[in-house]
Design a protein around this motif. Structure first.
Motif, PDB file in Angstrom:
ATOM      1  N   ILE A   1       0.759  -1.259  -0.005  1.00 32.56           N
ATOM      2  CA  ILE A   1      -0.161  -0.154   0.025  1.00 32.56           C
ATOM      3  C   ILE A   1       0.804   1.175  -0.006  1.00 32.56           C
ATOM      4  O   ILE A   1       0.829   2.284  -0.762  1.00 32.56           O
ATOM      5  CB  ILE A   1      -1.384   0.037   1.124  1.00 32.56           C
ATOM      6  N   PHE A   2       1.761   1.004   0.689  1.00 34.45           N
ATOM      7  CA  PHE A   2       3.275   2.471   0.665  1.00 34.45           C
ATOM      8  C   PHE A   2       3.600   2.078  -0.543  1.00 34.45           C
ATOM      9  O   PHE A   2       4.439   3.077  -1.064  1.00 34.45           O
ATOM     10  CB  PHE A   2       3.480   2.236   1.621  1.00 34.45           C
ATOM     11  N   GLU A   3       3.740   1.333  -1.904  1.00 33.15           N
ATOM     12  CA  GLU A   3       4.391   1.444  -2.950  1.00 33.15           C
ATOM     13  C   GLU A   3       3.597   2.304  -4.175  1.00 33.15           C
ATOM     14  O   GLU A   3       2.431   2.183  -4.124  1.00 33.15           O
ATOM     15  CB  GLU A   3       4.739   0.005  -3.930  1.00 33.15           C
ATOM     16  N   THR A   4       4.123   2.980  -4.852  1.00 26.32           N
ATOM     17  CA  THR A   4       3.527   3.778  -5.688  1.00 26.32           C
ATOM     18  C   THR A   4       2.322   3.267  -7.008  1.00 26.32           C
ATOM     19  O   THR A   4       3.002   2.678  -7.095  1.00 26.32           O
ATOM     20  CB  THR A   4       4.248   5.411  -6.544  1.00 26.32           C
ATOM     21  N   PRO A   5       1.106   3.626  -6.879  1.00 22.49           N
ATOM     22  CA  PRO A   5       0.174   2.893  -7.657  1.00 22.49           C
ATOM     23  C   PRO A   5       1.514   3.102  -9.139  1.00 22.49           C
ATOM     24  O   PRO A   5       1.722   4.466  -9.382  1.00 22.49           O
ATOM     25  CB  PRO A   5      -0.983   3.441  -7.806  1.00 22.49           C
ATOM     26  N   VAL A   6       0.816   2.224 -10.397  1.00 22.40           N
ATOM     27  CA  VAL A   6       1.311   2.312 -11.537  1.00 22.40           C
ATOM     28  C   VAL A   6       0.462   2.828 -12.921  1.00 22.40           C
ATOM     29  O   VAL A   6      -0.499   2.722 -12.527  1.00 22.40           O
ATOM     30  CB  VAL A   6       1.524   0.674 -11.585  1.00 22.40           C
ATOM     31  N   ILE A   7       1.652   4.161 -13.260  1.00 19.05           N
ATOM     32  CA  ILE A   7       0.459   4.939 -14.191  1.00 19.05           C
ATOM     33  C   ILE A   7       0.415   4.216 -15.151  1.00 19.05           C
ATOM     34  O   ILE A   7       1.836   3.497 -15.703  1.00 19.05           O
ATOM     35  CB  ILE A   7       1.589   6.138 -14.135  1.00 19.05           C
ATOM     36  N   LYS A   8      -0.309   3.571 -15.380  1.00 14.46           N
ATOM     37  CA  LYS A   8      -0.822   2.982 -17.236  1.00 14.46           C
ATOM     38  C   LYS A   8      -1.261   3.764 -18.497  1.00 14.46           C
ATOM     39  O   LYS A   8       0.066   3.159 -19.025  1.00 14.46           O
ATOM     40  CB  LYS A   8      -1.875   2.499 -17.134  1.00 14.46           C
ATOM     41  N   SER A   9      -1.467   5.441 -18.004  1.00 17.26           N
ATOM     42  CA  SER A   9      -1.079   6.383 -19.162  1.00 17.26           C
ATOM     43  C   SER A   9      -1.120   7.771 -18.993  1.00 17.26           C
ATOM     44  O   SER A   9      -1.351   7.473 -17.593  1.00 17.26           O
ATOM     45  CB  SER A   9      -1.896   5.514 -20.692  1.00 17.26           C
ATOM     46  N   GLU A  10      -1.309   8.344 -19.245  1.00 15.97           N
ATOM     47  CA  GLU A  10      -1.186   9.875 -19.447  1.00 15.97           C
ATOM     48  C   GLU A  10      -1.427  10.649 -20.232  1.00 15.97           C
ATOM     49  O   GLU A  10       0.003  10.765 -21.283  1.00 15.97           O
ATOM     50  CB  GLU A  10      -0.217  10.633 -18.482  1.00 15.97           C
ATOM     51  N   PHE A  11      -2.167  12.054 -20.632  1.00 14.66           N
ATOM     52  CA  PHE A  11      -2.610  12.408 -21.528  1.00 14.66           C
ATOM     53  C   PHE A  11      -2.122  13.678 -21.069  1.00 14.66           C
ATOM     54  O   PHE A  11      -3.261  14.521 -19.689  1.00 14.66           O
ATOM     55  CB  PHE A  11      -3.481  12.028 -22.465  1.00 14.66           C
ATOM     56  N   GLN A  12      -1.964  14.742 -21.847  1.00 14.39           N
ATOM     57  CA  GLN A  12      -2.722  16.409 -21.656  1.00 14.39           C
ATOM     58  C   GLN A  12      -3.701  16.434 -22.591  1.00 14.39           C
ATOM     59  O   GLN A  12      -3.889  16.025 -24.012  1.00 14.39           O
ATOM     60  CB  GLN A  12      -1.367  17.410 -22.367  1.00 14.39           C
ATOM     61  N   ILE A  13      -5.112  16.982 -21.649  1.00 11.36           N
ATOM     62  CA  ILE A  13      -6.403  16.727 -22.918  1.00 11.36           C
ATOM     63  C   ILE A  13      -6.699  17.951 -22.848  1.00 11.36           C
ATOM     64  O   ILE A  13      -7.327  18.460 -24.556  1.00 11.36           O
ATOM     65  CB  ILE A  13      -7.341  15.932 -21.906  1.00 11.36           C
ATOM     66  N   MET A  14      -6.279  18.939 -22.383  1.00 10.00           N
ATOM     67  CA  MET A  14      -6.891  20.576 -22.600  1.00 10.00           C
ATOM     68  C   MET A  14      -5.562  21.499 -21.723  1.00 10.00           C
ATOM     69  O   MET A  14      -4.754  20.789 -21.362  1.00 10.00           O
ATOM     70  CB  MET A  14      -8.358  20.617 -22.091  1.00 10.00           C
ATOM     71  N   SER A  15      -6.200  22.714 -22.137  1.00  9.13           N
ATOM     72  CA  SER A  15      -5.321  23.683 -20.951  1.00  9.13           C
ATOM     73  C   SER A  15      -5.832  24.062 -19.748  1.00  9.13           C
ATOM     74  O   SER A  15      -5.118  25.330 -19.469  1.00  9.13           O
ATOM     75  CB  SER A  15      -4.866  24.554 -22.141  1.00  9.13           C
ATOM     76  N   GLY A  16      -6.533  23.732 -19.297  1.00 11.95           N
ATOM     77  CA  GLY A  16      -7.349  23.540 -18.436  1.00 11.95           C
ATOM     78  C   GLY A  16      -7.743  23.091 -17.101  1.00 11.95           C
ATOM     79  O   GLY A  16      -7.026  21.901 -17.490  1.00 11.95           O
ATOM     80  N   PRO A  17      -8.380  23.175 -15.816  1.00 10.16           N
ATOM     81  CA  PRO A  17      -8.535  22.479 -14.917  1.00 10.16           C
ATOM     82  C   PRO A  17      -9.577  21.361 -15.864  1.00 10.16           C
ATOM     83  O   PRO A  17      -9.697  21.253 -16.368  1.00 10.16           O
ATOM     84  CB  PRO A  17      -9.383  23.322 -13.583  1.00 10.16           C
ATOM     85  N   ILE A  18      -9.524  20.215 -15.249  1.00 11.54           N
ATOM     86  CA  ILE A  18     -10.212  18.615 -15.435  1.00 11.54           C
ATOM     87  C   ILE A  18     -11.268  19.400 -14.663  1.00 11.54           C
ATOM     88  O   ILE A  18     -10.915  19.126 -13.029  1.00 11.54           O
ATOM     89  CB  ILE A  18      -9.729  17.652 -15.782  1.00 11.54           C
ATOM     90  N   LYS A  19     -12.805  19.308 -14.849  1.00  9.91           N
ATOM     91  CA  LYS A  19     -13.889  19.329 -13.536  1.00  9.91           C
ATOM     92  C   LYS A  19     -14.581  18.053 -13.764  1.00  9.91           C
ATOM     93  O   LYS A  19     -14.711  17.656 -12.146  1.00  9.91           O
ATOM     94  CB  LYS A  19     -14.946  20.355 -13.768  1.00  9.91           C
ATOM     95  N   SER A  20     -13.821  17.211 -14.916  1.00 12.63           N
ATOM     96  CA  SER A  20     -15.284  16.013 -14.540  1.00 12.63           C
ATOM     97  C   SER A  20     -14.555  14.711 -15.435  1.00 12.63           C
ATOM     98  O   SER A  20     -14.218  15.450 -16.356  1.00 12.63           O
ATOM     99  CB  SER A  20     -17.227  16.110 -14.928  1.00 12.63           C
ATOM    100  N   ILE A  21     -14.766  13.691 -15.173  1.00 12.03           N
ATOM    101  CA  ILE A  21     -14.248  12.426 -15.735  1.00 12.03           C
ATOM    102  C   ILE A  21     -15.842  11.704 -16.036  1.00 12.03           C
ATOM    103  O   ILE A  21     -15.812  11.155 -14.866  1.00 12.03           O
ATOM    104  CB  ILE A  21     -12.969  11.827 -15.131  1.00 12.03           C
ATOM    105  N   ALA A  22     -15.776  10.740 -16.793  1.00  8.57           N
ATOM    106  CA  ALA A  22     -16.609   9.816 -16.920  1.00  8.57           C
ATOM    107  C   ALA A  22     -15.680   8.216 -17.560  1.00  8.57           C
ATOM    108  O   ALA A  22     -14.836   8.495 -18.652  1.00  8.57           O
ATOM    109  CB  ALA A  22     -17.855   9.821 -17.748  1.00  8.57           C
ATOM    110  N   TRP A  23     -16.055   7.057 -17.548  1.00  9.84           N
ATOM    111  CA  TRP A  23     -15.915   5.738 -18.589  1.00  9.84           C
ATOM    112  C   TRP A  23     -16.859   5.084 -18.715  1.00  9.84           C
ATOM    113  O   TRP A  23     -17.565   4.990 -18.332  1.00  9.84           O
ATOM    114  CB  TRP A  23     -15.196   5.073 -16.852  1.00  9.84           C
ATOM    115  N   ASP A  24     -16.855   4.647 -19.709  1.00  8.07           N
ATOM    116  CA  ASP A  24     -17.732   3.672 -20.806  1.00  8.07           C
ATOM    117  C   ASP A  24     -17.353   2.581 -19.778  1.00  8.07           C
ATOM    118  O   ASP A  24     -16.617   1.890 -19.018  1.00  8.07           O
ATOM    119  CB  ASP A  24     -17.419   3.093 -21.837  1.00  8.07           C
ATOM    120  N   ALA A  25     -18.481   1.350 -20.171  1.00  2.00           N
ATOM    121  CA  ALA A  25     -18.762   0.668 -19.200  1.00  2.00           C
ATOM    122  C   ALA A  25     -17.510  -0.895 -19.268  1.00  2.00           C
ATOM    123  O   ALA A  25     -18.031  -1.319 -19.182  1.00  2.00           O
ATOM    124  CB  ALA A  25     -20.484   0.315 -18.919  1.00  2.00           C
ATOM    125  N   ASP A  26     -17.374  -0.471 -21.058  1.00  2.00           N
ATOM    126  CA  ASP A  26     -16.023  -0.890 -21.237  1.00  2.00           C
ATOM    127  C   ASP A  26     -14.594  -1.162 -20.640  1.00  2.00           C
ATOM    128  O   ASP A  26     -14.199  -1.889 -20.549  1.00  2.00           O
ATOM    129  CB  ASP A  26     -16.238  -1.284 -22.892  1.00  2.00           C
TER     130      ASP A  26
END
Length: 615
Positions: A97-122
């Protein structure tokens, strides 16, 4: 000997006045996720649980949004810069639990704050929305980042997004332009923009679990219901709360939804009825602190987030069963008195926790009661008999008893540290010492012609003060509550001294300098060793073991070190103990004969962590 992490007490969610703060619920593992500073916190929904807390601290900028994937294995988190990180959130065991979780991917989506995120059921597609310059939302695949549609139709910041839980997928977004926009997909493409239903900023939108309905809520106190498959408007309920609505959540059966409002209440609504079925109240007197800005419907509770960071646990029948409190801001000081732990933070708040000594896990739950506060940074906390004393950057010294301020005094300038000598309270300022009695009556004061950072009592009649102007330690005599500078001199240090810690037996004086190196003196001023030099940056706090043989130290380099008087060249260390500087330390227990013990640390990451020393 080795240091082993055994528990984390998580900070509370970060909130901004007048802004919604989305909570994310993982029904598979019954966990809650939220943002705090530059971190994302995952903890069990059950406030009595001893299950581990996960802290993800790989964002460079403050985090603003978080969302579990439907499987519960991954989390997508966004920050103020517009970056999204997708990382492994699967439950961990033991030291993992003290190990840093593994990052799977990261992306620059926009130029300002992200307000909300949604996943699809897949668990494969993500839509992220927020405040950008060129666009306000983006739909992409979670692993490659490839675009899977265009999020268009809004003219200003998008505040929330949701995806229909079943095929054929649909998406809905709401924003500052008073609109709800409906999308088909994937690939997601604009179908219609529904305007005129809301007359103010729309804060949240959710599809029902069965996909039949969409509900949107906003600052106009209105609730709008739409068809889930077509996006067609069904009806509008007006003046549903006495304040703007920040969040909405559906019950699993899709027959009811719950709203959270600035009026300090939650309300449960039926899709067939325009009056609330149940009202959930935080307090009888609405206040800014009691505004409800976040919401999650879990298996056992309805959990709401107050604007002051409190998490409120309601049963479905409206009974408030628990309010979980804690620090939201970086923790600046700890004090452990018997089984009570006091913590102060950079926003001036003080909390008291119960420390559980009946096993290996200390601080298994945050059940602190909120104390009265300083209006600014808490500098130090001190105990004396049955009273607690605190100082802050509001230039006040407060005396507490039974969780209440008994009295307080205004200080002449910004205080540096508290200590006690005999029954007197010593307050250190940059170029002055003041002596107070237990009732905070001023006994005496002494000005000096140098700058200081730390003070410690060497005996019942002597005080030691750092002199950063000449890199030395200055001794003061206390007699009949009068303070006078002694003629005794200590050898000069290599760098300006920043911290003094006298061992419990009064035999040793550990002095840390601005580079993190220690000089260990005997009480007569002779140097024992200068080999305690493992820190690479400034030391913030250090605590001696009760047998005066070991010194626990933490600082800006985020490491924990245990130095030995008998073996100065050997050190017990745990680097990167916190994701930001270690600010304060407290021993729970230490057995010098068997060399085992437990201690607590706090950090600028807002967490309180418990550690075990094993032989």
């Amino acid at each position: 000997m080795s240091i082993k992490p055994i528990a984390i007490a998580a900070p509370q969610p970060t909130t901004q006045r007048g802004q919604a703060s989305h909570l994310s619920y993982d029904p598979v593992n019954n966990r809650l996720a939220y943002v705090n500073g530059k971190s994302v916190i995952i903890k069990p929904v059950d406030f009595n649980s001893n299950s581990p807390v996960i802290v993800f601290s790989k964002h460079i900028h403050p985090t603003t949004a978080v969302k579990f994937s439907p499987s519960g294995f991954y989390i997508a988190s966004g920050d103020e810069s517009g970056q999204i990180k997708i990382w492994d959130a699967s439950p961990k065991k033991g030291e993992e639990i003290f190990e840093t979780p593994v990052i799977k991917s990261e992306f620059q989506i926009m130029s300002g704050p992200i307000k909300s995120i949604a996943w699809d059921a897949d668990n494969s597609r993500i839509i992220a929305v927020g405040q950008g310059k060129e666009k306000f939302g983006h739909a992409f695949s979670w692993d490659s980042g490839n675009s899977i549609g265009d999020i268009q139709g809004h003219s200003s910041t998008i505040n929330a997004v949701d995806i229909k839980p079943q095929r054929p997928y649909r998406a809905a977004t709401v924003g500052d332009d008073f609109a709800m926009v409906f999308f088909q997909g994937p690939p997601f493409k604009f179908e219609k923009s529904l305007r005129g239903n809301h007359s103010n900023v729309v804060r949240d939108v959710k599809f029902s679990p069965n996909g039949d309905y969409i509900v949107s809520v906003g600052s106009d106190r209105a609730i709008c219901l739409y068809q889930g498959k077509s996006g067609e408007f069904i009806k509008k309920m007006e003046k549903t709360h006495e304040g703007g609505i920040f969040a909405v959540a559906w019950t699993p059966d899709s027959n009811y939804f719950i709203t959270a409002s600035a009026d300090g209440t939650l309300k449960k609504w039926s899709i067939d009825n325009e009056s609330a079925e149940t009202t959930y109240r935080i307090s009888d007197k609405p206040s800014i602190d009691s505004q409800q800005v976040g919401l999650a419907k879990t298996k056992d509770y309805i959990i709401s987030l107050s604007s002051n960071g409190d998490l409120n646990y309601f049963k479905d029948d409206g009974v408030l069963v628990q309010v979980v409190k804690g620090n939201q801001a970086p923790i600046t000081k700890l004090l452990l008195v018997d089984n009570e732990l006091y913590s102060g933070s950079s926003d001036g708040k003080l909390f008291k926790y119960e420390v559980d000594k009946t096993g290996t896990k200390s601080l298994p739950k945050l059940q602190g009661t909120k104390e009265e506060e300083h209006s600014n940074y808490v500098v130090d906390i001190l105990s004396d008999k049955s009273a607690i004393y605190t100082i802050g950057w509001d230039d006040e010294l407060k005396r507490w008893k039974d969780g209440k301020v008994i009295n307080s005094v205004k200080l002449p300038s910004q205080p540096k540290q508290l200590t006690k000598i005999n029954s007197s309270i010593v307050v250190l300022f940059e170029s002055e010492i003041q002596l107070y009695d237990e009732t905070l009556a001023l006994l005496s004061e002494c000005n000096f012609n140098f700058n200081s950072t730390s003070v410690a009592a060497l005996s019942t009649s002597k005080l030691l003060v750092t002199n950063v102007s000449t890199n030395t330690i200055v001794e003061f005599d206390i007699s009949n509550n009068k303070i006078s500078q002694s003629s005794n001199e200590f050898p000069k240090l290599r760098s300006p001294p920043t911290l003094i810690k006298v061992s419990p037996n009064g035999e040793y004086i550990a002095v840390a300098d601005s580079t993190g190196k220690y000089t260990l003196y005997k009480s007569d001023g002779s140097v024992v060793t200068t080999r305690w030099a493992f820190h690479t940056a400034k030391v913030y706090d250090a605590q001696w073991t009760k047998d005066s043989k070991y010194l626990l130290s933490g600082g800006l380099d985020t490491g924990l070190y245990v130095y030995s008087v008998e073996k100065p060249s050997k050190v017990l260390k745990f680097p990167l103990a916190h994701s930001a500087a270690v600010t304060s330390l407290a021993w729970i227990d230490f057995d010098g004969e068997n060399k085992i013990g437990e201690f607590i640390s706090s950090g600028l990451d807002g967490t309180i962590r418990t550690w075990k020393i094993t032989n």
